[in-house]
Design a protein around this motif. Structure first.
Motif, PDB file in Angstrom:
ATOM      1  N   UNK A  61       0.845  -1.195   0.000  1.00  0.00           N
ATOM      2  CA  UNK A  61       0.000   0.000   0.000  1.00  0.00           C
ATOM      3  C   UNK A  61       0.881   1.246   0.000  1.00  0.00           C
ATOM      4  N   UNK A  62       0.401   2.305  -0.651  1.00  0.00           N
ATOM      5  CA  UNK A  62       1.126   3.583  -0.672  1.00  0.00           C
ATOM      6  C   UNK A  62       0.136   4.719  -0.931  1.00  0.00           C
ATOM      7  N   UNK A  63       0.606   5.967  -0.756  1.00  0.00           N
ATOM      8  CA  UNK A  63      -0.192   7.166  -0.988  1.00  0.00           C
ATOM      9  C   UNK A  63       0.514   8.009  -2.043  1.00  0.00           C
ATOM     10  N   UNK A  64      -0.257   8.495  -3.033  1.00  0.00           N
ATOM     11  CA  UNK A  64       0.282   9.331  -4.109  1.00  0.00           C
ATOM     12  C   UNK A  64      -0.603  10.567  -4.207  1.00  0.00           C
ATOM     13  N   UNK A  78       2.725  19.898   4.888  1.00  0.00           N
ATOM     14  CA  UNK A  78       3.299  18.572   4.677  1.00  0.00           C
ATOM     15  C   UNK A  78       2.221  17.521   4.961  1.00  0.00           C
ATOM     16  N   UNK A  79       2.375  16.357   4.348  1.00  0.00           N
ATOM     17  CA  UNK A  79       1.499  15.220   4.615  1.00  0.00           C
ATOM     18  C   UNK A  79       2.316  14.147   5.314  1.00  0.00           C
ATOM     19  N   UNK A  80       1.751  13.586   6.380  1.00  0.00           N
ATOM     20  CA  UNK A  80       2.383  12.475   7.103  1.00  0.00           C
ATOM     21  C   UNK A  80       1.551  11.226   6.859  1.00  0.00           C
ATOM     22  N   UNK A  81       2.216  10.150   6.481  1.00  0.00           N
ATOM     23  CA  UNK A  81       1.548   8.867   6.246  1.00  0.00           C
ATOM     24  C   UNK A  81       1.975   7.907   7.341  1.00  0.00           C
ATOM     25  N   UNK A  82       0.998   7.241   7.965  1.00  0.00           N
ATOM     26  CA  UNK A  82       1.280   6.230   8.977  1.00  0.00           C
ATOM     27  C   UNK A  82       0.738   4.892   8.483  1.00  0.00           C
ATOM     28  N   UNK A  83       1.634   3.932   8.389  1.00  0.00           N
ATOM     29  CA  UNK A  83       1.250   2.588   7.971  1.00  0.00           C
ATOM     30  C   UNK A  83       0.812   1.772   9.194  1.00  0.00           C
ATOM     31  N   UNK A  89       6.001   8.105   7.190  1.00  0.00           N
ATOM     32  CA  UNK A  89       6.688   8.738   6.077  1.00  0.00           C
ATOM     33  C   UNK A  89       6.137  10.153   5.931  1.00  0.00           C
ATOM     34  N   UNK A  90       7.012  11.110   5.585  1.00  0.00           N
ATOM     35  CA  UNK A  90       6.620  12.512   5.432  1.00  0.00           C
ATOM     36  C   UNK A  90       6.854  12.967   3.998  1.00  0.00           C
ATOM     37  N   UNK A  91       5.876  13.658   3.439  1.00  0.00           N
ATOM     38  CA  UNK A  91       6.026  14.209   2.095  1.00  0.00           C
ATOM     39  C   UNK A  91       7.046  15.342   2.121  1.00  0.00           C
ATOM     40  N   UNK A  92       7.528  15.746   0.944  1.00  0.00           N
ATOM     41  CA  UNK A  92       8.340  16.968   0.896  1.00  0.00           C
ATOM     42  C   UNK A  92       7.482  18.139   1.392  1.00  0.00           C
ATOM     43  N   UNK A  93       8.128  19.153   1.942  1.00  0.00           N
ATOM     44  CA  UNK A  93       7.369  20.302   2.435  1.00  0.00           C
ATOM     45  C   UNK A  93       7.019  21.238   1.289  1.00  0.00           C
ATOM     46  N   UNK A  94       5.887  21.912   1.440  1.00  0.00           N
ATOM     47  CA  UNK A  94       5.432  22.896   0.462  1.00  0.00           C
ATOM     48  C   UNK A  94       5.415  24.266   1.131  1.00  0.00           C
ATOM     49  N   UNK A  95       6.245  25.186   0.650  1.00  0.00           N
ATOM     50  CA  UNK A  95       6.266  26.561   1.111  1.00  0.00           C
ATOM     51  C   UNK A  95       7.236  27.326   0.222  1.00  0.00           C
ATOM     52  N   UNK A  96       7.093  28.602   0.060  1.00  0.00           N
ATOM     53  CA  UNK A  96       6.110  29.501   0.647  1.00  0.00           C
ATOM     54  C   UNK A  96       4.755  29.402  -0.064  1.00  0.00           C
TER      55      UNK A  96
END
Length: 124
Positions: A61-64, A78-83, A89-96
């Motif tokens: 399983x994964x998140x896209x 950021x998005x955090x995924x917990x299996x 797992x943490x997505x890359x950060x989005x800013x500014x």
């Protein structure tokens, strides 16, 4: 300490959706979005938005999806995924503000076909 209080309040404000195997959607008070294989979710906070799909293949399983910073508040999104096996797992950060980042979490071989994913903001 202010950073932790801000993060908690932002998490509490996140829309929560649980997608059950039968395809029904239940709204709850949790800051997480628990989702099963094939689910597509879209969530937002006061300063961020994100959307993702839950993909499954051969017991993995994964998140896209993507995450976007929508407010000029000095925070990143950021998005955090917990299996189910406890891995995170943490997505890359989005800013500014205005930055939108695509992501794909690694495949997990957990036996559970459900993940928890969170959209959150944090101070940089």
């Amino acid at each position: 300490m202010k950073k932790h209080v801000g993060l908690r309040s932002r998490l509490a404000a996140t829309a929560a959706v649980s997608v059950l195997a039968g395809g029904s959607v239940v709204f709850g008070a949790s800051p997480a979005a628990a989702a099963a294989c094939g689910a597509s979710l879209s969530v937002s906070t006061a300063g961020a938005s994100a959307a993702w799909d839950v993909a499954c293949d051969a017991g993995h399983i994964r998140v896209v999806g993507w995450v976007k910073d929508t407010d000029n508040d000095g925070q990143c999104a950021r998005v955090r995924v917990e299996y189910a096996n406890g891995d995170k797992w943490y997505s890359p950060r989005a800013c500014p503000k205005g930055t939108k980042v695509s992501f794909g979490s690694p495949w997990s071989s957990t036996r559970s076909q459900i993940i928890n994913a969170y959209l959150y903001e944090f101070d940089v």
